[in-house]
Each structure stands twice: as structure tokens, then as C-alpha cells.
Enzyme design. Structure first.
Site, PDB file in Angstrom:
ATOM      1  CG  ASP A   1       4.998  39.132  52.621  1.00 32.06           C
ATOM      2  OD1 ASP A   1       5.616  39.625  52.214  1.00 32.06           O
ATOM      3  OD2 ASP A   1       4.051  38.314  52.606  1.00 32.06           O
TER       4      ASP A   1
ATOM      5  CB  CYS B   1       7.586  35.046  52.676  1.00 27.32           C
ATOM      6  SG  CYS B   1       6.824  36.478  51.300  1.00 27.32           S
TER       7      CYS B   1
ATOM      8  CG  HIS C   1       4.316  32.123  54.111  1.00 28.50           C
ATOM      9  ND1 HIS C   1       4.929  32.613  52.794  1.00 28.50           N
ATOM     10  CD2 HIS C   1       4.725  30.198  53.498  1.00 28.50           C
ATOM     11  CE1 HIS C   1       4.473  32.403  52.258  1.00 28.50           C
ATOM     12  NE2 HIS C   1       4.635  30.713  52.110  1.00 28.50           N
TER      13      HIS C   1
ATOM     14  CG  ASP D   1       8.520  38.410  54.825  1.00 29.94           C
ATOM     15  OD1 ASP D   1       8.503  40.230  53.806  1.00 29.94           O
ATOM     16  OD2 ASP D   1       7.364  38.382  53.987  1.00 29.94           O
TER      17      ASP D   1
END
Length: 482
Positions: A43, A83, A133, A290
Site C-alpha cells: 500500500d 487505494c 478495502h 496500489d
């Protein structure tokens, strides 16, 4: 949040496709040659922050070796560097304006045709570990099986950045907790998943999705032994970090690289497990992120920007049996929606009609580039008054092997020659130099062709929010629930 009508592939077509896959696709699993896929997703890890990319601060020897053994798409981008949009595109092979996840904390339609669903129908075992997410029902809420998008084995939380106090769920609503630094325990769970398949002599291939939270901020929360390696005073800044941001950026960088060093060791554990279990030769390892992180560059922080620190991501694909053991660097810009069809191409599984991305598997094997040399950068987020005051805005752009060109709603905004200006310090928009005028016109026309082909009218963010029926707070963003 209610589910919305899927705008590209109707419900009956999605069901038909998955049934057809299950009944008629002689997946590589049945041929005995299907590759396993280990999909590792970090991330907010920008592509510049690795030793193999020349970063003097980075301590990533294991990933550097992985890069040397992989196909490295050096111009890979997260086309919408946020994200949830990237994660949805990675799974569906669709662009954000198609799957509808163009901002965080909304729900990916349960009818979506995803990588996990397609591979499962072709005979794969599927597992997901770490950050999700994509559920949109609260960042700490249980996600039932029907909203897991084709994944069976499940050790997941929607979203957290409390890396040392990190919760997750399995198949029941009983909340569980990772011990210590969550990325390490998630990696242990991933190695256990792979070992169990090797020990059982399982003939079915697997797709394992491992998604870490770091190196996303908070930056200062990596284990102490990694934080001790990075002195803020010794952090070297990129030339595009303004002096006013220098002190704060050095502090952030020290923590960021500590997270990165920890994850580098975690990659080592994954690769060691593949070697020890005999799975290495026929397992595709994907390592990507991401989106990136501005970290003070251009006087900005975080993501959602079209600059390279935010939009470019690592994209390494290693598969000894199918790509050989020697790494190669490829120039073609590849986007988030391209990875799903590319992996299906490697697996010998038909790409669904719902997919908009390109299959780069043949190109990675030495064949023709399926692209035209450019890919689209998009920001749709419905910025509120505060975000707009500090520079947030919608944009559309293209990233080629050499240039970045971006328009906002008022017209041309950015033009960089990334070959001669790698830190994007000289904006050529509005330049009177004839060569620059011609270049801007050519790139603007190229962008227009892309937007027309994609059916993108380039509207204001609130118009997309209204179209998809999302509810936003006064700042113009979806208010997430803890």
C-alpha cells in the site's frame, strides 16, 4: 449501501460466463500445467523507493534480486492512484468509471467478474490475506462470503493502518488479531497457505492475494530494529522536494523506508517458502502496489496526484517456468486494469468479455506490445471545498514511455518530458517553443482519442457520485465507518 446495476455486463451475462467457465474451460489445472499465482500488493509504495530503482535511501536487497529475475514493467502506473479504485481494477480488469469504485470506502458490486472468480471456475483454489478495502460496509466490519469476490480462504480486514494492533476476520464474525507487526503475521499466514498445498500434494493450482498495509503512513510504526537503520538527518531528498518541506519529509522518509525494509524481509520469507516447498518453478510472483506517495515531492503528500511519485508503481512478474530465470525491463506503460487479463493469459484461461484491460502476457514472453505506447491517468474524486483550496481537482492525462500530459477541467495543466526532466520540475504547458507547442497538441489529441475510446466525458466528480448513487459528506468524500 445498496448494490447498483452493473453498467457493462448484465447480471445474466456474468452468471453465464462463470457457469461456462466451470463447465467448459479446460483450465490449466486439468492440463497439469497451470501456474500458481502469488499476488503481493503493498500500500502506497512508489516505484522510485527501491534499490533496483536507484534510490540511495532504500534497503531492499531481496526485492532488488526479485527484480533481477522478473519482467519489470518500468512504466507501470496506477491509473487512478487511490487505494480502492486500483484494487477494484486489479481484480476486475476494468477502469474505475466502469466498475464504479472511483473513491474509497464504497462497495464493489457482488456481480463483478473478478480474477478470483474466473480462476476458481477454471479449477483454482483461492485465498486472500490482509487488507481488502473493497467492501464499503465499514473498515472494521465482518465481510460475509457472498461479498468476497471469489476468494475462499480468508484472513482479511477491510482496512486498518494500526499495524501493531491489527484485527481481521476469518469465516465467522469473531474478530481476531494479528500478533505484533501485522505484515509479518500476514506473511506467515501466506507461507502456511502455500506449505499446506505443497504438503497435501494438492493438484489444484492456487491464487493467493496477500495485501499489506505498509509502507502507507503512519510512517513511524515499523518494528524498532528497522526504524533504527534510518536516520532522518541522513535521508537524501529528491530534487523536487521544496526546502520548506525538507525537515518533515526527512522524518517521514525514515519511517517509510523502515516499513519498506521490513516488507523486503517479508518478501524473502515468501520466496524462501516457494523454494523449500518446490513451488517456485511454476508459481507466478506478482509484486506491485496500489499507488505511490508524494512524500514532499512538488510540495505534496500522499497520493491521487498525476506526478510520478504518486502514479507510478512497481510491477514485477516472476515465473521461472514460463518467463525464464533472467529478468527483463519492458518500456510499455501498463495500467491497473491490465494485470488481470495478463495473468489470465499466463494461466491459459480465457479473458472475460467484461475486461477492458490489455493482455501483456505475450509481450512479456517476447511478443508484440498490445498497447499503443500510452495509458490513461484519471482522477474523479468529488473534492469538497477544503480539498479544492489545497489543490485537489479532477484531471485526465496520459503517461507514455517518455511524457506525462494532464488536463484539468480548465484545460491543459501539466506536460513533462520525463526523459530529460525525470523529477518533473519543468512544466512545458504554455511554452512558446515550437517543438513544445507541437508536442502539447499531439499529446492532447492522443488523450482525446483515449477518452473517446473509453467513453469518458470527463465530468466533475459530483456528477459521477450522483450517477452511482453514493452519499458524500460536506468535504465531498464518502464518510467511512470504523
Amino acid at each position: 449501501m445498496k448494490f447498483l446495476k452493473w453498467p457493462v455486463v448484465s447480471r445474466w451475462l456474468a452468471v453465464w460466463w462463470l457457469v461456462a467457465m466451470a463447465q467448459t474451460a479446460l483450465g490449466a489445472a486439468e492440463r497439469g500445467a497451470a501456474p500458481n499465482i502469488l499476488f503481493v500488493l503493498a500500500d502506497q509504495w512508489r516505484t522510485q523507493a527501491f534499490g533496483f530503482a536507484g534510490d540511495p535511501n532504500a534497503r531492499t536487497p531481496i526485492i532488488d534480486r526479485l527484480a533481477a529475475e522478473s519482467v519489470n514493467f518500468k512504466h507501470a502506473v496506477a491509473g487512478m492512484p487511490v487505494c480502492s479504485p486500483t484494487r477494484a481494477s486489479l481484480l476486475t480488469g476494468q477502469r474505475p468509471l466502469t466498475h464504479g469504485i472511483f473513491l474509497n470506502d464504497v462497495t464493489l458490486n457482488v456481480e463483478a467478474v473478478t480474477l478470483a472468480k474466473v480462476l476458481k471456475a477454471a479449477g483454482y483454489d483461492t485465498g486472500a490475506i490482509g487488507k481488502w478495502h473493497l467492501d464499503g460496509h465499514g473498515r472494521s466490519s465482518f465481510i460475509p462470503r457472498e461479498r468476497r469476490q471469489g476468494f475462499d480462504a480468508w484472513q482479511v480486514l477491510e482496512c486498518t493502518h494500526a499495524y501493531n494492533n491489527s484485527l481481521y476476520y476469518g469465516d465467522t464474525p469473531e474478530q481476531k488479531k494479528w500478533d505484533g507487526y501485522d505484515a509479518f503475521d500476514q506473511t506467515k499466514a501466506a507461507t502456511a497457505f502455500m506449505r499446506s498445498r505443497a504438503q497435501e500434494k494438492n493438484t489444484k493450482p492456487f491464487l493467493l492475494w496477500l495485501a499489506w498495509g505498509p509502507p502507507h503512513n503512519p510512517y513511524g510504526t515499523a518494528p524498532e530494529k528497522y526504524r533504527a537503520r534510518f536516520d532522518p538527518a541522513k535521508m537524501q531528498l529528491r530534487p523536487n522536494v521544496p526546502e520548506a518541506f525538507a525537515a518533515a519529509t526527512r522524518k517521514d522518509l525514515a519511517g517509510y523506508y523502515a516499513h519498506a525494509a521490513a516488507l523486503d524481509d517479508a518478501v524473502g520469507d515468501l520466496l524462501a517458502t516457494l523454494r523449500e516447498t518446490g513451488l517456485e518453478e511454476n508459481t507466478i510472483v506478482v509484486f506491485t502496489a496500489d499507488h505511490g506517495d508524494m512524500l514532499g515531492s512538488q510540495g505534496m503528500i500522499r497520493k491521487q496526484k498525476p506526478f510520478d511519485e504518486s502514479a507510478r508503481v512497481p510491477m514485477l512478474i516472476r515465473w521461472p517456468a514460463g518467463l525464464g530465470k533472467k529478468g527483463r525491463v519492458l518500456d510499455a506503460p501498463i495500467n491497473s486494469e491490465d494485470l488481470m487479463p495478463t495473468l489470465l493469459g499466463f494461466a491459459g484461461v480465457k479473458v472475460p468479455a467484461s475486461v477492458e484491460g490489455l493482455d501483456y502476457s505475450g509481450y512479456a514472453r517476447g511478443g508484440k506490445n498490445p498497447g499503443d505506447g500510452a495509458t490513461v491517468l484519471t482522477c474523479v474524486s468529488p473534492f469538497g471545498e477544503f480539498e479544492r483550496r489545497v489543490g485537489g481537482k479532477e484531471y485526465r492525462g496520459i503517461r507514455t514511455t517518455r511524457y506525462t500530459y494532464v488536463r484539468d477541467l480548465n484545460g491543459p495543466w501539466l506536460l513533462f518530458d520525463n526523459e530529460t526532466d525525470p523529477y518533473q520540475l519543468k512544466n512545458l504547458v504554455g511554452s512558446a517553443e515550437p517543438a513544445h507547442v507541437k508536442l502539447q497538441a499531439e499529446l492532447d489529441a492522443w488523450l482525446n482519442r483515449k477518452l473517446t475510446a473509453n467513453g469518458d466525458a470527463f465530468l466533475r466528480g459530483p456528477e459521477y457520485v450522483a450517477k452511482w448513487g453514493y452519499t458524500t459528506d460536506p468535504n465531498g468524500t464518502v464518510k467511512y465507518r470504523p
